[in-house]
Scaffold this active site. Structure first.
Site, PDB file in Angstrom:
ATOM      1  N   SER A 146     -18.482  11.454  10.606  1.00  0.00           N
ATOM      2  CA  SER A 146     -18.042  12.423   9.596  1.00  0.00           C
ATOM      3  C   SER A 146     -19.133  12.528   8.547  1.00  0.00           C
ATOM      4  O   SER A 146     -20.011  11.654   8.465  1.00  0.00           O
ATOM      5  CB  SER A 146     -16.771  11.881   8.936  1.00  0.00           C
ATOM      6  OG  SER A 146     -16.427  12.594   7.776  1.00  0.00           O
ATOM      7  N   TYR A 159     -10.795   5.057   5.471  1.00  0.00           N
ATOM      8  CA  TYR A 159     -11.325   6.137   6.321  1.00  0.00           C
ATOM      9  C   TYR A 159     -12.852   6.161   6.273  1.00  0.00           C
ATOM     10  O   TYR A 159     -13.532   6.206   7.303  1.00  0.00           O
ATOM     11  CB  TYR A 159     -10.765   7.487   5.857  1.00  0.00           C
ATOM     12  CG  TYR A 159     -11.304   8.661   6.647  1.00  0.00           C
ATOM     13  CD1 TYR A 159     -10.807   8.951   7.909  1.00  0.00           C
ATOM     14  CD2 TYR A 159     -12.337   9.454   6.144  1.00  0.00           C
ATOM     15  CE1 TYR A 159     -11.309  10.011   8.657  1.00  0.00           C
ATOM     16  CE2 TYR A 159     -12.851  10.520   6.886  1.00  0.00           C
ATOM     17  CZ  TYR A 159     -12.326  10.790   8.138  1.00  0.00           C
ATOM     18  OH  TYR A 159     -12.831  11.846   8.874  1.00  0.00           O
TER      19      TYR A 159
END
Ligand SMILES: NC(=O)c1ccc[n+]([C@@H]2O[C@H](COP(=O)([O-])OP(=O)(O)OC[C@H]3O[C@@H](n4cnc5c(N)ncnc54)[C@H](O)[C@@H]3O)[C@@H](O)[C@H]2O)c1
Length: 286
Positions: A146, A159
């Site tokens: 990401s 995360y």
């Protein structure tokens, strides 16, 4: 070679194919002429996508699979090989979000992120890589990191940690493939910026402590979603970059590239993390 020349006629296995980026990658893979194996814990979502792709003449198979379970991922690899064929593209995509202060985070929510986002990728590598190596034909492995794999963001620590982990794992895997001389295996890291999906809706939060902080972060991220990229357009960009042989596959090269440059600058200047004064993502510019 372009994406069609590289991938047409091959088999793509995509975890988390039931929604968002995974569904976009599956639709585009089918459009390129790939056979698509749709794996997810949401049986209804992958059955609906299988029907949609089949109606358009593509060959699609849905297999219920929880990436947290190593035996289930082994079974996915076994069924794919036996019923569909050798894998040209493995996409370890399934992932979940978590909001809130780290000290408020329930242990089960922490574990959920680690099990899906990190161990799920490892299970995919263990289950699929040996036969992809043995086949000896060109094959690709994409792991979903990401922009959060190069950035640091408060109120999303589990995360962000998981995406840094996936990026490091993917970089190490690329080196291992080189070291072992498996030149036909192409390992690539996918770093999406902001792509329309369900990830913020399905995200964990906190039940005790500063619940409001966790929820405001979720709302801030949902605001970003309003200006996010369409998953099919994101998939097109990722497939083309992969076919060009890039290692870092960026859905929004400028936005994600700026975060990479910022990370490099923080590390080279050895400065401490600082809170941002303005958001990284400006919806007005996208
Ligand atoms: N959407 C973005 O802007 C963005 C940005 C950066 C990175 N990513 C990454 O992209 C990947 C896909 O995210 P998305 O935004 O499309 O999310 P999404 O929530 O829309 O889709 C995730 C899919 O994964 C499935 N899933 C969840 N747990 C699973 C499990 N245990 N086993 C198998 N499948 C499971 C869900 O059912 C869902 O269909 C994630 O790894 C995420 O971290 C997304």
């Amino acid at each position: 070679m372009d994406a069609r020349e590289t991938f047409a006629g091959g088999v793509a296995v995509i975890t988390g194919a039931g929604a968002g980026i995974g569904a976009g990658l599956a639709r585009h893979a089918a459009r390129l002429g790939m056979t698509v194996v749709l794996a997810d814990i949401d049986a209804g979502a992958i059955a609906a996508l299988r029907d949609e792709l089949s109606e358009r003449g593509a060959h699609a198979v849905d297999i219920l699979c929880d990436v947290r379970d190593p035996a289930a991922v082994e079974e996915l690899a076994h069924r794919t090989r036996a019923d569909v064929g050798p894998v040209r593209l493995l996409v370890n995509n399934a992932g979940v979000e978590q909001f809130g202060y780290l000290w408020d985070t329930p242990v089960a929510n922490w574990q959920r992120v680690v099990d899906i986002n990190v161990s799920g990728v490892f299970h995919g590598i263990r289950a699929f890589l040996p036969s992809m190596i043995e086949d000896g034909t060109p094959a690709w492995v994409w792991n979903l990191s990401s922009i959060g794999g190069v950035a640091v963001v408060p109120l999303q620590a589990p995360y962000i940690m998981s995406k840094h982990a996936v990026l490091a794992l993917t970089e190490c895997l690329a080196l291992e493939v080189q070291l072992a001389g498996h030149d036909h295996i192409h390992v690539q890291a996918v770093l999406p910026g902001a792509v329309t999906s369900n990830i913020f809706e399905s995200a964990g939060g906190v039940t005790d402590g500063d619940v409001d902080a966790a929820e405001s972060q979720r709302l801030a991220m949902l605001d970003i979603k309003a200006a996010a990229m369409d998953p099919l357009a994101a998939a097109e960009v990722v497939f083309e970059q992969a076919a060009q042989g890039r290692f870092y596959l960026l859905t929004q090269p400028e936005y994600v590239g700026n975060a990479m440059a910022e990370r490099a600058e923080v590390l080279t200047s050895q400065r401490a993390p600082m809170l941002r004064t303005k958001p990284r993502f400006d919806p007005a510019q996208h």
